[in-house]
Write a protein that holds these residues in place. Structure first.
Motif, PDB file in Angstrom:
ATOM      1  N   ARG A  11       0.828  -1.204   0.000  1.00 52.17           N
ATOM      2  CA  ARG A  11       0.000   0.000   0.000  1.00 52.17           C
ATOM      3  C   ARG A  11       0.862   1.254   0.000  1.00 52.17           C
ATOM      4  O   ARG A  11       0.572   2.236  -0.704  1.00 52.17           O
ATOM      5  N   LEU A  12       1.922   1.224   0.801  1.00 51.27           N
ATOM      6  CA  LEU A  12       2.833   2.365   0.844  1.00 51.27           C
ATOM      7  C   LEU A  12       3.544   2.540  -0.498  1.00 51.27           C
ATOM      8  O   LEU A  12       3.763   3.670  -0.960  1.00 51.27           O
ATOM      9  N   ARG A  53      -8.484  -4.172  -0.365  1.00 51.90           N
ATOM     10  CA  ARG A  53      -7.195  -4.822  -0.530  1.00 51.90           C
ATOM     11  C   ARG A  53      -7.041  -5.364  -1.949  1.00 51.90           C
ATOM     12  O   ARG A  53      -8.031  -5.560  -2.652  1.00 51.90           O
ATOM     13  N   LEU A  54      -5.810  -5.593  -2.321  1.00 52.41           N
ATOM     14  CA  LEU A  54      -5.498  -6.044  -3.667  1.00 52.41           C
ATOM     15  C   LEU A  54      -5.544  -7.566  -3.700  1.00 52.41           C
ATOM     16  O   LEU A  54      -4.668  -8.226  -3.136  1.00 52.41           O
ATOM     17  N   GLY A  55      -6.566  -8.118  -4.333  1.00 53.06           N
ATOM     18  CA  GLY A  55      -6.678  -9.557  -4.445  1.00 53.06           C
ATOM     19  C   GLY A  55      -5.714 -10.109  -5.482  1.00 53.06           C
ATOM     20  O   GLY A  55      -5.205  -9.367  -6.339  1.00 53.06           O
ATOM     21  N   ALA A  56      -5.488 -11.410  -5.430  1.00 57.36           N
ATOM     22  CA  ALA A  56      -4.523 -12.055  -6.324  1.00 57.36           C
ATOM     23  C   ALA A  56      -4.762 -11.767  -7.807  1.00 57.36           C
ATOM     24  O   ALA A  56      -3.803 -11.500  -8.544  1.00 57.36           O
ATOM     25  N   CYS A  83       1.368  -9.007   2.967  1.00 58.31           N
ATOM     26  CA  CYS A  83       0.479  -8.067   3.656  1.00 58.31           C
ATOM     27  C   CYS A  83      -0.932  -8.621   3.824  1.00 58.31           C
ATOM     28  O   CYS A  83      -1.600  -8.327   4.810  1.00 58.31           O
ATOM     29  N   ASN A  84      -1.392  -9.418   2.864  1.00 58.90           N
ATOM     30  CA  ASN A  84      -2.764  -9.927   2.921  1.00 58.90           C
ATOM     31  C   ASN A  84      -2.908 -11.214   3.715  1.00 58.90           C
ATOM     32  O   ASN A  84      -4.014 -11.581   4.114  1.00 58.90           O
ATOM     33  N   ALA A  85      -1.806 -11.919   3.942  1.00 54.73           N
ATOM     34  CA  ALA A  85      -1.871 -13.234   4.590  1.00 54.73           C
ATOM     35  C   ALA A  85      -2.332 -13.127   6.042  1.00 54.73           C
ATOM     36  O   ALA A  85      -1.997 -12.180   6.751  1.00 54.73           O
TER      37      ALA A  85
END
Length: 277
Positions: A11-12, A53-56, A83-85
């Protein structure tokens, strides 16, 4: 803009990419989203704000929109996974892959040292034990440990501790501790430490039957608390840890390595105000 290898939070990175493009000329979130193939003009902004959030399936689209190629795209993909895990095992695997990519492209990542130091009780124990045994062979050091460790492992661990700056070699088989603390990113260190806490908790459970009461001290309380009481208890435990360290530092000729665990955790959910009568 910094190299992508310096980031741990995708995200950053996306936000910095956007800010850099904005600084260089006209650029909007709408344009950014359109170039990535998204119909929502604010999707990537919401991602950066932590509201989405950014999905796969979307990783490749965003990576392509930012012009990432080769190892940069691989790193970005692992960063999103990290980050998503939700599981520590997935986070650790992704972070180690990020470290591998960074190392291959000449950027040292301290998180690898943190993971290695905390992956086993053997590292902190050898850091304490080796300075107590000047001139000792690895096999001699191994024999002093109550848990099994081989001479070869001791040799490798001491080599790592010196290389990473946690021990200093003062002569042949003579070591002293440095002031070096184990550091890592705010993302990586909690994962590494949780692994150590699990291992130490298991060792503490074995110690109940393994050692006589004269060799170990166990006590505990089961209590009802308020949120304010919980905060004060944590502060008291922190203060106690500092006091223990100050006591340890009063003595220069240590002759044994011990472990202290403080465990304070909830047994129940917070009870609602509704009557349970």
């Amino acid at each position: 803009m910094k190299s992508i290898l310096e980031y741990k939070d995708y995200r950053l990175y996306i936000q910095d990419y956007y800010d850099e493009r904005k600084r260089l000329g006209a650029f909007s979130w709408r344009e950014f989203c359109k170039s990535a193939g998204f119909t929502s003009p604010n999707f990537l902004k919401l991602v950066c704000l932590g509201e989405s959030r950014l999905g796969a399936p979307k990783i490749e689209k965003v990576a392509n929109a930012m012009g990432l190629l080769g190892y940069e795209k691989d790193y970005f993909r692992e960063m999103v996974t990290f980050c998503n895990a939700k599981k520590d095992s997935v986070k650790k695997a992704a972070l180690l892959e990020m470290q591998k990519i960074a190392t291959e492209h000449k950027m040292r990542v301290i998180d690898g040292d943190a993971f290695q130091y905390y992956e086993s009780w053997k590292y902190p124990v050898m850091r304490e034990l080796a300075p107590m045994m000047p001139g000792a062979n690895p096999s001699d050091i191994a024999e002093e440990c109550k848990e099994h460790v081989s001479a070869e492992e001791v040799r490798d661990i001491l080599s790592f501790l010196v290389k990473a700056g946690f021990l200093k070699k003062d002569g042949d088989k003579v070591y002293s501790q440095t002031e070096q603390n184990v550091i890592g990113s705010k993302e990586a260190l909690p994962i590494a430490i949780r692994s150590m806490h699990k291992e130490m908790a298991n060792m503490a459970a074995r110690a109940v039957d393994r050692y006589s009461p004269s060799e170990r001290y166990f006590t505990g309380l089961t209590v009802g608390v308020t949120e304010e009481a919980s905060k004060r208890i944590v502060e008291e435990i922190d203060a106690c840890c500092k006091k223990v360290l100050s006591i340890v530092n009063e003595y220069k000729d240590s002759d044994q390595v011990c472990r202290i665990n403080f465990q304070f955790f909830p047994f129940t959910d917070k009870i609602k105000e509704a009557s349970h009568a």
